[in-house]
Enzyme design. Sequence first.
Site, mmCIF file in Angstrom:
data_model
loop_
_atom_site.group_PDB
_atom_site.id
_atom_site.type_symbol
_atom_site.label_atom_id
_atom_site.label_comp_id
_atom_site.label_asym_id
_atom_site.label_seq_id
_atom_site.Cartn_x
_atom_site.Cartn_y
_atom_site.Cartn_z
ATOM 1 N N LYS B 162 -12.423 -7.953 -0.745
ATOM 2 C CA LYS B 162 -13.693 -7.911 -0.270
ATOM 3 C C LYS B 162 -13.656 -6.922 0.906
ATOM 4 O O LYS B 162 -13.304 -8.716 1.780
ATOM 5 C CB LYS B 162 -14.801 -7.948 -0.872
ATOM 6 C CG LYS B 162 -16.283 -7.879 -1.216
ATOM 7 C CD LYS B 162 -17.065 -8.316 -1.640
ATOM 8 C CE LYS B 162 -19.098 -8.074 -1.432
ATOM 9 N NZ LYS B 162 -19.686 -9.035 -1.937
ATOM 10 N N SER B 230 -12.420 -2.323 -1.342
ATOM 11 C CA SER B 230 -13.929 -2.254 -1.016
ATOM 12 C C SER B 230 -14.832 -3.164 0.380
ATOM 13 O O SER B 230 -14.954 -4.125 -0.027
ATOM 14 C CB SER B 230 -14.461 -2.928 -1.654
ATOM 15 O OG SER B 230 -16.099 -2.533 -2.599
#
Lengths: 354, 354, 354, 354
Positions: B162, B230
Amino acid sequence: MTRRTRVLRLPTAGPQDTAPLAAAIAAGDVDARSIVAIVGKTEGNGCVNDFTRGYATLALKLLLAESLNCPLAEIEKRVAIVMSGGTEGGLSPHLLIFCREEVSSPAPAGPRLAIGVGLTRPFKPEEIGRAAQIEDTATAVTLALRDAGISGPSDVHFVQIKCPLLTKERIEEAARRGAVTATADTYHSMALSRGASALGVALALGEIGEAPEEAVCKDWSLFSRVASTSAGVELLRNEIVVLGNATGWAGDLVIGHDVMSDAIDADAARRVLANLGGETVAVLAKAEASPTGEIRGRRHTMLDDSDIHSTRHARALVGGVLAGAIGDTMLYVSGGAEHQGPAGGGPIAIIGRV
Amino acid sequence: MTRRTRVLRLPTAGPQDTAPLAAAIAAGDVDARSIVAIVGKTEGNGCVNDFTRGYATLALKLLLAESLNCPLAEIEKRVAIVMSGGTEGGLSPHLLIFCREEVSSPAPAGPRLAIGVGLTRPFKPEEIGRAAQIEDTATAVTLALRDAGISGPSDVHFVQIKCPLLTKERIEEAARRGAVTATADTYHSMALSRGASALGVALALGEIGEAPEEAVCKDWSLFSRVASTSAGVELLRNEIVVLGNATGWAGDLVIGHDVMSDAIDADAARRVLANLGGETVAVLAKAEASPTGEIRGRRHTMLDDSDIHSTRHARALVGGVLAGAIGDTMLYVSGGAEHQGPAGGGPIAIIGRV
Amino acid sequence: MTRRTRVLRLPTAGPQDTAPLAAAIAAGDVDARSIVAIVGKTEGNGCVNDFTRGYATLALKLLLAESLNCPLAEIEKRVAIVMSGGTEGGLSPHLLIFCREEVSSPAPAGPRLAIGVGLTRPFKPEEIGRAAQIEDTATAVTLALRDAGISGPSDVHFVQIKCPLLTKERIEEAARRGAVTATADTYHSMALSRGASALGVALALGEIGEAPEEAVCKDWSLFSRVASTSAGVELLRNEIVVLGNATGWAGDLVIGHDVMSDAIDADAARRVLANLGGETVAVLAKAEASPTGEIRGRRHTMLDDSDIHSTRHARALVGGVLAGAIGDTMLYVSGGAEHQGPAGGGPIAIIGRV
Amino acid sequence: MTRRTRVLRLPTAGPQDTAPLAAAIAAGDVDARSIVAIVGKTEGNGCVNDFTRGYATLALKLLLAESLNCPLAEIEKRVAIVMSGGTEGGLSPHLLIFCREEVSSPAPAGPRLAIGVGLTRPFKPEEIGRAAQIEDTATAVTLALRDAGISGPSDVHFVQIKCPLLTKERIEEAARRGAVTATADTYHSMALSRGASALGVALALGEIGEAPEEAVCKDWSLFSRVASTSAGVELLRNEIVVLGNATGWAGDLVIGHDVMSDAIDADAARRVLANLGGETVAVLAKAEASPTGEIRGRRHTMLDDSDIHSTRHARALVGGVLAGAIGDTMLYVSGGAEHQGPAGGGPIAIIGRV
């Protein structure tokens, strides 16, 4: 002279793109007079405001009218044109051109791809989605089988039907005569017409013993394993194209089919491929979101999505399942599978070269 | 004491649905203190205005804060929560709960699923999408491998990261210091951050020899076969979860992976399944629309669709391909695969039970 | 003989609907030979995959070719057809048919609606969005003014331009000659072509002193108060329709315009209405989402919406603003207003009956 | 002590954004204990899968629970929170915070904005959309009027109701008791609940003489001119917020309303503005697509659009109409106006400062 079915699978660069077909005609590869049906995928949403179907149909009619030197209106009588909107996921826009040719060579010993066409009489608005449509479709399917020389239901592998829908004008015309249509909702009339037409196929082929009109879009236990039906505003009859295998036909094409029991039933496609062997020439399948809201016990979100219509999700999904199994995205996957395969599933047919 | 990775795959009824996890905690099935990462699919569009990711994350933090009796802000430090929006086609919303437990039983002889976590320092806005992010990610991945006790790159099968993105405020803060960010387009910064993070993984694992910042989102020949990245607005660091197999870990889970060479490469999934054998516990994959506009020579329409974003089409497609191969729609398929697998393809990892 | 501009505003039931125009021609109400331009709104999304524009254009060409007994290709040379997709909010699909007739009655004393048409030479791909397009457009606008007999820029109230865009093929053709196009992004080329064309109008009318190509889609302080430009794939020239008031023209129509300073500037429409008086015959306006993300200090969400494109929101919004002021939803509101009015605003022109 | 209604209109940067309210509480500008209702617009689609409403509500509850040092569940009993999804066109996301304060100053001579709240008992699933819901709502509205000290129906200007809907579970729970719900379609239950609630308002205020349950979502001639109803899954009661003018209240706010006869009836807004004079503090309106398919005789395409739901088009349109008349886009425009104003129209209320 022997009959022969030819199938051309032509990619398109947009709904208006008739250049590949024009080139095939110009090159003498296809005789425009032999074309009996065109089935295609276009880029629209496949829903109410999908104008790509009409655009593609108009462009094809223009080309054929020019090639055959006849008026546009003549084409509608000669060729069944069925456009299915929606190339979600990886689906690749294309046309399947079905030609019925006469060749001098004798037919081979084994059965080959046979094509039969049929027409019902025009339906009154109040007959759409009801017994009259079921029964007349069944009769016309039986005649189309005979037209194709297919010996029995077990040799039928795909029945593509284009059927009418209700419009406000048609509903009102019926009302003026004191007749009540099956629904006042024009969108729902598409489902009813598709459903009744599919039940007509099932009845004709003996897949079900009877098809009461009360069952239309209600009793999902009644369905055809080979029907693929599509509603359009531009006609009042049912137009029928039957694909099967029959002796007495020449060429090197055969067709097989199976039923996807749910949207991810890739095994159904693998079984058809295994039976056919050889090169894959065309793939035709139906898709719908499982009405239970689940696929093999897993929740899906297609029916609750107010941004993307469930038929769009379903085409993308089944397109992915089949592309993974077949290795190709040039697939005719059409949405709205009422009584066409079991709830949440649908028929899959493949045309292959022997 | 021996370490053990547990993975719970929990269906959700909506982004706010933490009931299955709450029930597992209440039943003593899961110790909330052991949870190190949560990876999930939610119902949003997976694009800029997808608020389901934040909603699911907030709901999970609330549950964990209550379970652990700690403030909400504490949870962010304890647990890496990665929500991927978009359950197009048949994808089924769910959570993967990764627990790192201590058990008294000795580790088995063979390697088992190992999980390592890592963190970079916070990046300055002008470092995002550039060499600093690539290199610090590489360093943190190396440390996370060590944390997991994974002996080498060949035992790494999925690296979920992330990473931050640029906002107008962050760009302006940099500008006030005279620094220029890699892009002024906040949406594009997501791609750059994902791309740089993936190159960092590739560098750490020796998949590529060097990763110049000029290559980010430009040179698609450079990619990782295991990275899944992401971007999110809520952090400035890169959070890293490494999944691999290692000896010294207990339990009955193992992981394998392969690379889909294009969106319909179902064989990649079949190879992983064949290698793993046993029950499938979780599936993680990346999806993107082929930037050439074609899949195996067939035109796709994903990149020209102004109604449905291409990442949505791509998830639906890859979800269908994998569901057909695996027989399940509860799949973590995430969009935006810059430098994560080859252009148009992506990594696929499966966790199985031995 | 005196020239007279006629304007028919015809509702359509769909992009293919030419029946109202066919009826007007059949009734002798319109002489097909007098039609010089058709401007319309269709139901599509107005974005990349909007096929309703092409469909409507094809249907109109078919009708006119039949009416004029000439080939389809001839129509493109006779009539400028500009279709704008997107009838969001309450916008009502319709066609504006512009006819240039010859009448025997003398012209009235005051000025009346005058229409002039013009064409540039075909542009090379590398000229699109650059100085050549700006300058040649300016020249052609000047000639179109003269064609219309409009005495000066202050009598010009709307300049509708249809301009080309770049395709992959065009970019590659330029590259083979060693030429580099202004962008490699075909979608962005639409904005550049619209922007350069609008700057050409501003230059011709003296609204700006110079229009350097560096300003295209960069310097929003440069703009025309009357330009409305629209990019299409089907041409390589700029087609120009100038609307203004001039003496020497007969009929009972006049035109006025103003500039909406932002998307909710209903006062601009009210000022035009007040100046014109009389019956409103047609309304033409441009719309775009304010690039600052705000309207009068209030945040809007158009630019962050990944489900609905910002141009769709903008048309719905401006359509509502104008419908509230004018009391009618049959409005030509077109999106993409680069250098057409100030950033976030746009021109509004109204044709009225004296 | 005198009662005083305060209204804060706070912009939000997203559904999770409670910072402006937190700041107002922290600064002592608002006493969290005085908040009786929060009405807001969020960025979602306003349809079935709109999770922004729940997200915003959860974020607000968290803030208030922290401010009031009470459990989350307590907040639901204290504050009516009504989130309306959908900021199409130019609508700007915001919150309206309604506070009921006690002040020491005496009430002014004239009437001021008064707020009353009410609750029905929880409805059984089979009561939703039927007589029980209509009648109990009417009773609760009457009590809320009394709570607000509003002397009669003519002083009521807006009645916001949050009402329940049917879920599969609720329908099944009823079925187990042998009870049949008004519909088996959960989406349609939202319309029925909104419609029955609006008829309850109309009954309470004497706008209609009787409200038979057969009229719900059928007889559009029956409607309230002040009702605004919104269905949500999170409650089984009707929560009622009545806004009107009454003597005995302090402050400088008053409210007025009118009815838009169709979606483009800007005059209705202008009449309210003219009556109120002074600064506009909040605007509340309802929007829907005209069910006839036309607005003032012009066709609209909202009901045939399978890409964008008609409620989204309607909010964009009415938002534009009102923004053009009022000069502001920070408007509460909510979709789904069954029995709330005439078909295709809806109520518009404005709170102003004297």
